[in-house]
Design a protein around this motif. Structure first.
Motif, PDB file in Angstrom:
ATOM      1  N   TYR A   1       0.866  -1.174   0.000  1.00  0.00           N
ATOM      2  CA  TYR A   1       0.000   0.000   0.000  1.00  0.00           C
ATOM      3  C   TYR A   1       0.904   1.226   0.000  1.00  0.00           C
ATOM      4  CZ  TYR A   1      -2.916  -3.697   1.944  1.00  0.00           C
ATOM      5  OH  TYR A   1      -3.557  -4.879   2.168  1.00  0.00           O
ATOM      6  N   ALA A   2       0.605   2.160  -0.927  1.00  0.00           N
ATOM      7  CA  ALA A   2       1.479   3.337  -1.027  1.00  0.00           C
ATOM      8  C   ALA A   2       0.644   4.578  -1.301  1.00  0.00           C
ATOM      9  CB  ALA A   2       2.517   3.149  -2.138  1.00  0.00           C
ATOM     10  N   ILE A   3       1.106   5.686  -0.785  1.00  0.00           N
ATOM     11  CA  ILE A   3       0.519   6.995  -1.063  1.00  0.00           C
ATOM     12  C   ILE A   3       1.658   7.974  -1.312  1.00  0.00           C
ATOM     13  CG2 ILE A   3       0.390   7.621   1.391  1.00  0.00           C
ATOM     14  CD1 ILE A   3      -2.175   9.191   0.669  1.00  0.00           C
ATOM     15  N   SER A   4       1.520   8.782  -2.329  1.00  0.00           N
ATOM     16  CA  SER A   4       2.582   9.731  -2.668  1.00  0.00           C
ATOM     17  C   SER A   4       1.987  11.115  -2.899  1.00  0.00           C
ATOM     18  CB  SER A   4       3.340   9.286  -3.930  1.00  0.00           C
ATOM     19  OG  SER A   4       2.468   9.230  -5.042  1.00  0.00           O
ATOM     20  N   VAL A   5       2.774  12.109  -2.587  1.00  0.00           N
ATOM     21  CA  VAL A   5       2.373  13.522  -2.724  1.00  0.00           C
ATOM     22  C   VAL A   5       3.467  14.249  -3.478  1.00  0.00           C
ATOM     23  CG1 VAL A   5       1.722  15.636  -1.506  1.00  0.00           C
ATOM     24  CG2 VAL A   5       1.091  13.401  -0.547  1.00  0.00           C
ATOM     25  N   GLU A   6       3.043  15.048  -4.476  1.00  0.00           N
ATOM     26  CA  GLU A   6       3.986  15.895  -5.203  1.00  0.00           C
ATOM     27  C   GLU A   6       3.496  17.335  -5.140  1.00  0.00           C
ATOM     28  OE1 GLU A   6       4.887  14.669  -9.128  1.00  0.00           O
ATOM     29  OE2 GLU A   6       5.296  12.575  -8.595  1.00  0.00           O
ATOM     30  N   GLN A   7       4.387  18.215  -4.757  1.00  0.00           N
ATOM     31  CA  GLN A   7       4.066  19.633  -4.652  1.00  0.00           C
ATOM     32  C   GLN A   7       5.024  20.431  -5.522  1.00  0.00           C
ATOM     33  OE1 GLN A   7       1.617  21.630  -2.936  1.00  0.00           O
ATOM     34  NE2 GLN A   7       2.559  22.996  -4.430  1.00  0.00           N
ATOM     35  N   PRO A   8       4.501  21.027  -6.634  1.00  0.00           N
ATOM     36  CA  PRO A   8       5.388  21.843  -7.458  1.00  0.00           C
ATOM     37  C   PRO A   8       5.760  23.134  -6.738  1.00  0.00           C
ATOM     38  CG  PRO A   8       3.135  21.961  -8.277  1.00  0.00           C
ATOM     39  CD  PRO A   8       3.142  20.937  -7.197  1.00  0.00           C
ATOM     40  N   ILE A   9       7.010  23.519  -6.860  1.00  0.00           N
ATOM     41  CA  ILE A   9       7.501  24.759  -6.247  1.00  0.00           C
ATOM     42  C   ILE A   9       7.745  25.825  -7.306  1.00  0.00           C
ATOM     43  CG2 ILE A   9       9.290  25.791  -4.812  1.00  0.00           C
ATOM     44  CD1 ILE A   9       7.492  23.825  -3.348  1.00  0.00           C
ATOM     45  N   PHE A  10       8.417  25.452  -8.359  1.00  0.00           N
ATOM     46  CA  PHE A  10       8.743  26.402  -9.423  1.00  0.00           C
ATOM     47  C   PHE A  10       8.718  25.664 -10.758  1.00  0.00           C
ATOM     48  CE2 PHE A  10      11.926  28.474 -12.204  1.00  0.00           C
ATOM     49  CZ  PHE A  10      11.333  29.730 -12.314  1.00  0.00           C
ATOM     50  N   LEU A  11       7.920  26.159 -11.701  1.00  0.00           N
ATOM     51  CA  LEU A  11       7.784  25.518 -13.015  1.00  0.00           C
ATOM     52  C   LEU A  11       8.152  26.475 -14.134  1.00  0.00           C
ATOM     53  CD1 LEU A  11       4.425  23.564 -12.511  1.00  0.00           C
ATOM     54  CD2 LEU A  11       6.757  22.677 -12.334  1.00  0.00           C
ATOM     55  N   GLY A  12       9.122  27.308 -13.885  1.00  0.00           N
ATOM     56  CA  GLY A  12       9.535  28.242 -14.928  1.00  0.00           C
ATOM     57  C   GLY A  12       8.504  29.319 -15.210  1.00  0.00           C
ATOM     58  N   PHE A  13       7.756  29.733 -14.182  1.00  0.00           N
ATOM     59  CA  PHE A  13       6.718  30.766 -14.293  1.00  0.00           C
ATOM     60  C   PHE A  13       5.535  30.317 -15.145  1.00  0.00           C
ATOM     61  CE2 PHE A  13      10.812  33.092 -13.929  1.00  0.00           C
ATOM     62  CZ  PHE A  13      10.630  33.651 -12.666  1.00  0.00           C
ATOM     63  N   ARG A  14       5.494  29.057 -15.505  1.00  0.00           N
ATOM     64  CA  ARG A  14       4.414  28.602 -16.378  1.00  0.00           C
ATOM     65  C   ARG A  14       3.064  28.595 -15.666  1.00  0.00           C
ATOM     66  NH1 ARG A  14       7.017  23.173 -18.697  1.00  0.00           N
ATOM     67  NH2 ARG A  14       8.178  23.355 -16.730  1.00  0.00           N
ATOM     68  N   THR A  15       3.053  28.282 -14.390  1.00  0.00           N
ATOM     69  CA  THR A  15       1.785  28.281 -13.672  1.00  0.00           C
ATOM     70  C   THR A  15       1.204  29.680 -13.564  1.00  0.00           C
ATOM     71  OG1 THR A  15       2.454  26.347 -12.385  1.00  0.00           O
ATOM     72  CG2 THR A  15       0.644  27.671 -11.521  1.00  0.00           C
TER      73      THR A  15
END
Length: 460
Positions: free
Chosen positions: A99-113
């Motif tokens: 059983y697995a759970i993962s979290v990804e949090q973007p910090i910097f995407l080249g100002f694309r967001t």
């Protein structure tokens, strides 16, 4: 400057006097209000804008974490064959589960967001202006449909009156022939004009039916007895130059084109952002359990950061940047083209309205003069100074003058609304329609900060 109320009243007076429809009169504004609520093209444009609104929460999702979970389950059994020994049975199964759970949090995407959010917001603003364009188009179609029915009904009534007049003339010609005062030529000429009038009436009825069908399509219901025009010429600019200046600054087509330039610029920035590093956080938690000969379990937790630096992307990103820059140049050219179109449309509609005003005045004088001429020709025929053909020709001239007046009044009413549309102010609020004004901000406010949920704000 005349007033559309007077022109419309002149048309309505004819229609009401001749009994166009057997129901209570429906005003122009009531018909426009019905089109504003029921027209499918306008409702489709509103739905399209609501779909564009969803681009804002989609862009804002770039700031938010993504969470995923997984479950892996497997069972393993085996048996062995050893030389000189009998074959063994299958071993007891070994079951494992992870059983697995993962979290990804973007910090910097080249100002694309950030640029993606601005692009989505500009798309919404452009969509709102385009909705105004559709609204103006639908309302102008409704005005045209409304006036088409009135004009067609008036022409039907005029041609019906013409038939009655010609029938009276035919009876009179036959009576004169019976007493030896007329000729068969008079009877034949009058009968020929009567048949022509019957043909004109049939065509007028067909035109009316076609106008009614269009009215139902645009406005959404069968036309009742129509009448009641609100003067709108007071809403128009005082001069041509003032109207051009306002339209070039405020017409929704131009404002939408300006936002389209912004959208293209943000697309360039987003494409350029793909050449910049990206930074993100990743965290995961997993548990592995095994059961069989001996139950075991293992838990693992991790957290870390990731820096990704693009070095070479095969030229694809660079091509995308160049492509979006070309699109940006195109949108700027489109803006210049839209300004030219708005200017041309306003100048053209202004000229058409001025011509219609002059045509109404001339047609009114012409109708009055033709009526006097017909009365005079009839009296002169009674004393033998005119022929039956002179009377028929004079009646035809009067009919054509009346139809010309109706057409001129029609062009003046429709022309005034066309100028208002080219001016950029043909909308429900300016016309003070008795409807609930559609507010596009309500939907955006309802969805822009939503983190989830599959239902639309109206419950679908």
């Amino acid at each position: 400057m005349g007033n559309i109320r007077r022109v419309g009243a002149a048309l309505s007076a004819v229609v009401l006097a001749l009994g166009s429809f057997p129901a209570a009169a429906e005003s122009m504004n009531a018909a426009l209000g019905s089109a504003y609520i029921n027209n499918p093209d306008l409702n489709s444009a509103r739905a399209q804008l609501r779909a564009i609104d969803e681009g804002v929460p989609q862009a804002l999702a770039g700031y938010r974490p993504t969470i995923s979970g997984s479950v892996d389950v497997s069972t393993q059994t085996s048996r062995n064959k050893v030389p000189l020994l009998p074959t063994t049975d299958w071993s007891k199964g070994l079951t494992s589960a992870t059983y697995a759970i993962s979290v990804e949090q973007p910090i910097f995407l080249g100002f694309r967001t950030a640029n993606g959010v601005k692009l989505a917001q500009s798309s919404v603003k452009a969509g709102r202006e385009q909705l105004k364009v559709v609204e103006a188009s639908v309302l102008l179609d409704a005005v045209t449909a409304f006036m088409d029915v009135i004009r067609a009904q008036v022409v039907v009534n005029l041609t019906a009156q013409n038939i009655e007049f010609l029938r009276e003339q035919l009876r009179a010609a036959e009576d004169r022939l019976s007493v030896g005062e007329g000729t068969r030529t008079d009877v034949a000429q009058t009968n020929a004009r009567l048949q022509e009038g019957i043909s004109d009436y049939a065509q007028a009825v067909a035109d009316l039916n076609r106008a009614i069908a269009t009215y139902i399509q645009v406005i959404g219901h069968q036309p009742d007895r129509l009448g009641g025009y609100n003067g709108i010429e007071k809403l128009l600019p005082p001069t041509l130059d003032a109207g051009i200046a306002y339209a070039l600054s405020n017409h929704p087509s131009i404002i939408a084109a300006l936002y389209n330039v912004d959208i293209a610029a943000y697309n360039v920035r987003i494409a350029e952002g793909a050449t910049l590093p990206t930074v993100g956080l990743q965290a995961s938690l997993s548990r592995r359990e095994e059961s069989g000969l001996r139950d075991t379990w293992n838990e693992t937790a991790s957290i870390g950061g990731r820096l990704s630096v693009p070095i070479y992307q095969g030229g694809e990103v660079a091509s995308s940047v160049r492509q979006f820059k070309e699109t940006l140049g195109q949108r700027r050219i489109d803006l210049d083209s839209t300004r030219a179109q708005v200017r041309q449309a306003f100048v053209s509609s202004w000229g058409e309205l001025e011509a219609a005003r002059a045509q109404v005045k001339a047609a009114e004088v012409q109708v009055s003069a033709q009526q006097l001429a017909l009365d005079g020709v009839i009296e002169e025929r009674r004393v033998g100074q005119r022929t039956t053909l002179d009377v028929l020709n004079s009646q035809q001239d009067l009919l054509e003058a009346r139809v010309a007046l109706v057409n001129a009044q029609y062009r003046r009413v429709v022309g005034a609304y066309t100028v208002l549309s080219a001016y950029g102010k043909l909308d429900a609020k300016t016309l003070a329609l008795a409807v609930d004004i559609y507010d596009p901000t309500e939907h955006l406010d309802a969805v822009k900060d939503r983190w989830g949920g599959l239902r639309t704000p109206d419950g679908r």
